[in-house]
Design an enzyme around this catalytic site. Structure first.
Site, PDB file in Angstrom:
ATOM      1  N   ASN A 302       0.846  -1.204   0.000  1.00 18.08           N
ATOM      2  CA  ASN A 302       0.000   0.000   0.000  1.00 18.08           C
ATOM      3  C   ASN A 302       0.882   1.256   0.000  1.00 18.08           C
ATOM      4  OD1 ASN A 302      -2.249   1.598   0.017  1.00 18.08           O
ATOM      5  ND2 ASN A 302      -3.126   0.732   1.877  1.00 18.08           N
ATOM      6  N   HIS A 333      -7.199   2.354  11.382  1.00 19.54           N
ATOM      7  CA  HIS A 333      -7.897   1.189  10.834  1.00 19.54           C
ATOM      8  C   HIS A 333      -9.112   0.779  11.670  1.00 19.54           C
ATOM      9  CE1 HIS A 333      -4.412   0.532   8.168  1.00 19.54           C
ATOM     10  NE2 HIS A 333      -5.210  -0.227   7.476  1.00 19.54           N
TER      11      HIS A 333
END
Length: 436
Positions: A302, A333
């Site tokens: 990512n 997250h």
């Protein structure tokens, strides 16, 4: 069996993202032919993003619209020197509220959470990236945004690009993250890129191949679910590794589709290099999975989010920047139990990797030693990433139980134990040098 079915049903973003692909091609065609002025281009991507949000998220699209409205208000009334603190604080509080609400529904009320709500919160996380990216640009004076009360037209001119950047249909459901200045440069289209049709077609083929391999792997794993009381330890470890690979392949497909949408709209063309369309990318399957060190994997996984975390947290922290970065990542997250275990394990193993490489790399004097070090490093990296992926994606105790039953969790535990030993050895050496 239920665990595998859960994996198959996850990440329905691919279907929603494919919905945007024809509109991205339409945007490129109209822009290339000169049918859209700059203002119309901004309107096209922002209105398209709003429509996509309402269609895919329903009432939960308000999460994004409220965030955008509050962000514009902060830009209008807060001094640029303090704008980042305000944007960061308000946006993270808003995002954390919805993450905790999801946990409340799942663990306290035992209710299933709507996929629309998951989509909205996931998009809200991406919106946080873009907002804080702009606020850091403003704080560092890389971008200047002024709102004049005496000139409403000028204020609208400044407002439209920002709204388009935040709510663009090309990045609403997935990255990659690009800076505000890059977005404006692409939208202005000073030199239009060549046709992206070939690049998009090639990347779509890659997505189909990834999904086909993932489907075959899931079918094989369904037929070979290990029994901890009878199966060999190696079989259980390999099965867990396959499960984590399935989870990671979903992300690679998701990133490739995101690249396709941006490329189809004319974004991501590398004019100064070999003329390819890799200017906006979150990671490549082969280069990422071939990483033989945890630190390399962390940088390649990512990519744009890793760069954003480095800029937002790592280079701003004076103490324990690595652990602070991964700590913020688990907050961003969603603060599930699996996130705590997964991200803190990831941070500790990256730190271990630094120590191991510092001690062993000078001793790799022959080719076979380097090859052995690379092979063992790749196996170690794969197993640690497996444990992190299982813990983070399953989020609750089920992932941790799976890692303990199959003994896969021994790999990160050994790395963390090695980190403690190496830190003590390093401390003793430094103390000895000071005394001498």
């Amino acid at each position: 069996m239920g665990l595998i079915n859960w994996v198959v049903e996850q990440h329905q973003f691919l279907m929603h993202q494919c919905f945007s692909l024809p509109f991205a091609f339409l945007f490129y065609f109209l822009t290339k032919r000169g049918y859209l002025s700059l203002t119309c281009r901004y309107l096209f991507v922002s209105v398209g993003g709003c429509v996509l949000a309402v269609v895919t998220m329903g009432i939960y699209s308000l999460l994004l619209f409220v965030s955008t409205f509050v962000f514009i208000l902060l830009l209008a009334f807060v001094d640029p020197g303090y704008i980042h603190i305000w944007v960061f604080g308000v946006q993270m509080l808003w995002q954390t509220f919805w993450h905790l609400l999801i946990q409340y529904k799942e663990y306290w009320l035992h209710e299933s959470v709507s996929i629309r709500m998951f989509l909205a919160v996931s998009s809200l996380m991406l919106l946080t990236q873009r907002m804080t990216s702009v606020s850091m640009d403003l704080q560092e004076k890389q971008v200047t945004v002024t709102f004049s009360a005496s000139s409403k037209r000028k204020g609208c001119v400044m407002l439209l690009p920002l709204t388009s950047y935040l709510l663009s249909f090309t990045t609403l459901l997935g990255g990659p993250l690009c800076s505000y200045s890059q977005f404006v440069f692409h939208m202005q289209g000073i030199k239009p890129p060549p046709s992206p049709l070939g690049a998009v077609f090639l990347k779509l083929i890659q997505v189909l191949l990834l999904e086909l391999v993932r489907f075959c792997l899931v079918c094989f794993m369904k037929q070979n679910i290990p029994d901890p009381s009878h199966s060999a330890v190696l079989c259980g470890i390999l099965w867990v590794w396959g499960l984590a690979l399935v989870l990671r392949m979903q992300y690679y497909s998701h990133w490739r589709i995101s690249e396709c949408i941006n490329n189809a709209a004319g974004f991501g063309f590398c004019e100064n290099s070999s003329g390819d369309w890799s200017g906006l990318s979150d990671g490549d399957f082969w280069s990422t999975e071939a990483s033989s060190r945890m630190s390399d994997f962390a940088r390649r996984w990512n990519t744009t989010t890793a760069s954003w975390l480095r800029r937002l947290v790592y280079i701003r922290c004076k103490h324990f920047p690595l652990f602070m970065t991964f700590g913020f990542s688990l907050w961003w997250h969603g603060l599930h139990l699996g996130h705590f275990v997964g991200f803190l394990t990831w941070a500790a193993t990256v730190k271990t990797d630094y120590y191991i490489h510092r001690y062993l790399h000078p001793k790799l004097t022959s080719t076979w030693r380097k090859l052995l070090y690379t092979c063992l490093g790749w196996i170690n990296t794969q197993m640690i990433v497996t444990c992190v992926a299982i813990a983070v994606e399953l989020r609750n105790m089920s992932g941790l139980r799976l890692l303990s039953v199959t003994y896969a969790g021994l790999f990160p535990l050994c790395n963390i134990l090695l980190l403690v030993i190496l830190v003590k050895v390093d401390t003793v050496r430094k103390t000895t040098k000071v005394v001498m």
